[in-house]
Design a protein around this motif. Structure first.
Motif, PDB file in Angstrom:
ATOM      1  N   GLU A   1       0.822  -1.220   0.000  1.00 37.15           N
ATOM      2  CA  GLU A   1       0.000   0.000   0.000  1.00 37.15           C
ATOM      3  C   GLU A   1       0.858   1.274   0.000  1.00 37.15           C
ATOM      4  O   GLU A   1       0.399   2.342  -0.383  1.00 37.15           O
ATOM      5  N   ASP A   2       2.119   1.175   0.451  1.00 39.09           N
ATOM      6  CA  ASP A   2       2.999   2.341   0.526  1.00 39.09           C
ATOM      7  C   ASP A   2       3.598   2.711  -0.825  1.00 39.09           C
ATOM      8  O   ASP A   2       4.151   3.799  -0.982  1.00 39.09           O
ATOM      9  N   ILE A   3       3.522   1.827  -1.810  1.00 44.07           N
ATOM     10  CA  ILE A   3       4.091   2.105  -3.122  1.00 44.07           C
ATOM     11  C   ILE A   3       3.107   2.927  -3.930  1.00 44.07           C
ATOM     12  O   ILE A   3       1.964   2.515  -4.134  1.00 44.07           O
ATOM     13  N   GLU A   4       3.548   4.104  -4.364  1.00 38.79           N
ATOM     14  CA  GLU A   4       2.703   4.979  -5.169  1.00 38.79           C
ATOM     15  C   GLU A   4       3.267   5.055  -6.569  1.00 38.79           C
ATOM     16  O   GLU A   4       4.442   5.345  -6.759  1.00 38.79           O
ATOM     17  N   ILE A   5       2.413   4.811  -7.517  1.00 38.84           N
ATOM     18  CA  ILE A   5       2.816   4.939  -8.917  1.00 38.84           C
ATOM     19  C   ILE A   5       2.186   6.214  -9.443  1.00 38.84           C
ATOM     20  O   ILE A   5       0.967   6.375  -9.431  1.00 38.84           O
ATOM     21  N   GLY A   6       3.013   7.139  -9.895  1.00 39.31           N
ATOM     22  CA  GLY A   6       2.515   8.418 -10.404  1.00 39.31           C
ATOM     23  C   GLY A   6       2.690   9.504  -9.364  1.00 39.31           C
ATOM     24  O   GLY A   6       3.345   9.346  -8.334  1.00 39.31           O
TER      25      GLY A   6
ATOM     26  N   SER B   1       1.415  11.915  -6.436  1.00 39.23           N
ATOM     27  CA  SER B   1       0.406  11.891  -5.383  1.00 39.23           C
ATOM     28  C   SER B   1      -0.517  13.089  -5.527  1.00 39.23           C
ATOM     29  O   SER B   1      -0.113  14.172  -5.948  1.00 39.23           O
ATOM     30  N   ARG B   2      -1.756  12.882  -5.190  1.00 44.60           N
ATOM     31  CA  ARG B   2      -2.756  13.931  -5.319  1.00 44.60           C
ATOM     32  C   ARG B   2      -2.510  15.005  -4.258  1.00 44.60           C
ATOM     33  O   ARG B   2      -2.375  14.702  -3.069  1.00 44.60           O
ATOM     34  N   GLN B   3      -2.463  16.252  -4.698  1.00 47.27           N
ATOM     35  CA  GLN B   3      -2.261  17.365  -3.785  1.00 47.27           C
ATOM     36  C   GLN B   3      -3.587  17.704  -3.104  1.00 47.27           C
ATOM     37  O   GLN B   3      -4.630  17.720  -3.758  1.00 47.27           O
TER      38      GLN B   3
END
Length: 150
Positions: A70-75, A77-79
């Motif tokens: 769950e900690d891996i973000e692809i792209g 991150s939404r501000q």
């Protein structure tokens, strides 16, 4: 009997040809001896250590870090949406009334915003304190609804 048909220059050319052929064979043998082909898979492997450096030794499994899926973000991150007052304050740094455009320095962000004569609600001059709103134009931010601050 007659003379030999081989002349001195023919003998020299033949010696050079044989010498060249011998050198070529020696170079091929040297290349074959020093060739990287035939290395084992383990010799060709490269590893990345815990600092991100490439090394020939495998990494230490005790230094392995567990990362939750769950900690891996692809792209990107939404501000978070930040509520911003649409009316900004600034100072006119440049205005050419004959050409009909100028620039306002936003007091909050310190960035320069383009202003066109059509975006003015009242006449402004350089160094005037103004309030304005911004809109996205084709070349960046444009100031609209510009009026002198009270």
């Amino acid at each position: 009997m007659g003379k030999s048909s081989e002349t001195f220059s023919k003998k020299e050319k033949e010696k050079k040809r044989l010498k060249k052929q011998q050198d070529k064979k020696e170079k091929a043998a040297e290349r074959k001896a020093n060739s990287d082909k035939g290395k084992s898979l383990e010799d060709m492997m490269a590893y990345i250590d815990e600092n991100g450096n490439i090394t020939s030794t495998p990494p230490d499994p005790t230094k392995k870090k567990k990362i939750a899926l769950e900690d891996i973000e692809i792209g990107v991150s939404r501000q978070p949406d930040v509520e911003v007052d649409p009316v900004r304050k600034g100072t006119v740094t440049f205005f050419n009334s004959s050409k009909g455009y100028g620039f306002i320095k936003d007091l909050q962000t310190q960035e320069s915003v383009f202003v066109h004569f059509n975006g003015l609600l009242e006449q402004v001059d350089e160094r005037d304190k103004v309030t304005f709103e911004v809109e996205r134009g084709p070349k960046g931010l444009n100031a609209i609804k510009v009026k002198k601050a009270v």
